[in-house]
Design an enzyme around this catalytic site. Structure first.
Site, PDB file in Angstrom:
ATOM      1  CD1 TRP A 208       9.364   3.113  -2.689  1.00  0.00           C
ATOM      2  CD2 TRP A 208      10.586   1.726  -1.447  1.00  0.00           C
ATOM      3  NE1 TRP A 208       8.555   2.602  -1.722  1.00  0.00           N
ATOM      4  CE2 TRP A 208       9.259   1.747  -0.945  1.00  0.00           C
ATOM      5  CE3 TRP A 208      11.526   0.915  -0.823  1.00  0.00           C
ATOM      6  CZ2 TRP A 208       8.876   0.989   0.151  1.00  0.00           C
ATOM      7  CZ3 TRP A 208      11.138   0.171   0.271  1.00  0.00           C
ATOM      8  CH2 TRP A 208       9.823   0.205   0.759  1.00  0.00           C
TER       9      TRP A 208
ATOM     10  CB  SER B 223      -0.928   0.007   1.223  1.00  0.00           C
ATOM     11  OG  SER B 223      -0.159   0.048   2.415  1.00  0.00           O
ATOM     12  CG  ASP B 224       5.501   2.914  -0.062  1.00  0.00           C
ATOM     13  OD1 ASP B 224       5.722   3.423   1.052  1.00  0.00           O
ATOM     14  OD2 ASP B 224       6.020   3.305  -1.124  1.00  0.00           O
ATOM     15  CG  LEU B 225       1.569   7.878  -2.402  1.00  0.00           C
ATOM     16  CD1 LEU B 225       0.310   7.451  -3.148  1.00  0.00           C
ATOM     17  CD2 LEU B 225       1.320   9.170  -1.633  1.00  0.00           C
TER      18      LEU B 225
END
Length: 114
Positions: A111, A72-74
């Site tokens: 990331w 769920s990391d933006l």
């Protein structure tokens, strides 16, 4: 005596979560040793203030689990955004199934994207 972490900008809830995690570690309820990922996540999520995102992040960094994945990391969701939008957390989790058992490496790669 617990440290006052609000002076460094943490909310009372985050301060309590961090203190609870520290006590659990001190009492050997959460040893940083090899455990199945499901067990790590379950044990961490039982602590107040620790949810799935945080548990997976701790599993990635603290336990060095190569399959932990904070779906769920933006930042992860934005990394896979297309013209038609970004995936939902559920869609991200389904996409990441193909990356098992190395989803943590996929997260770090996503990331690092510019």
């Amino acid at each position: 005596m617990a440290a006052d972490l609000r002076s460094i900008g943490l909310t009372r809830a985050r301060e309590k979560a961090l203190q609870t995690l520290a006590v659990a570690m001190q009492e050997d309820r959460l040893a940083f040793s090899a455990h199945p990922l499901d067990s790590i996540i379950k044990n961490l999520c039982e602590l107040p203030g620790i949810g799935p995102w945080t548990a997976h992040y701790i599993a990635m960094r603290g336990y060095r689990d190569p399959d932990a994945f904070p779906h769920s990391d933006l930042g992860l969701l934005r990394a896979l955004e297309t013209e038609s939008g970004r995936p939902s957390p559920a869609e991200m989790l389904m996409l990441a199934e193909a990356w098992r058992p190395w989803r943590a490496y996929a997260a770090m790669r996503l990331w690092a994207q510019p």
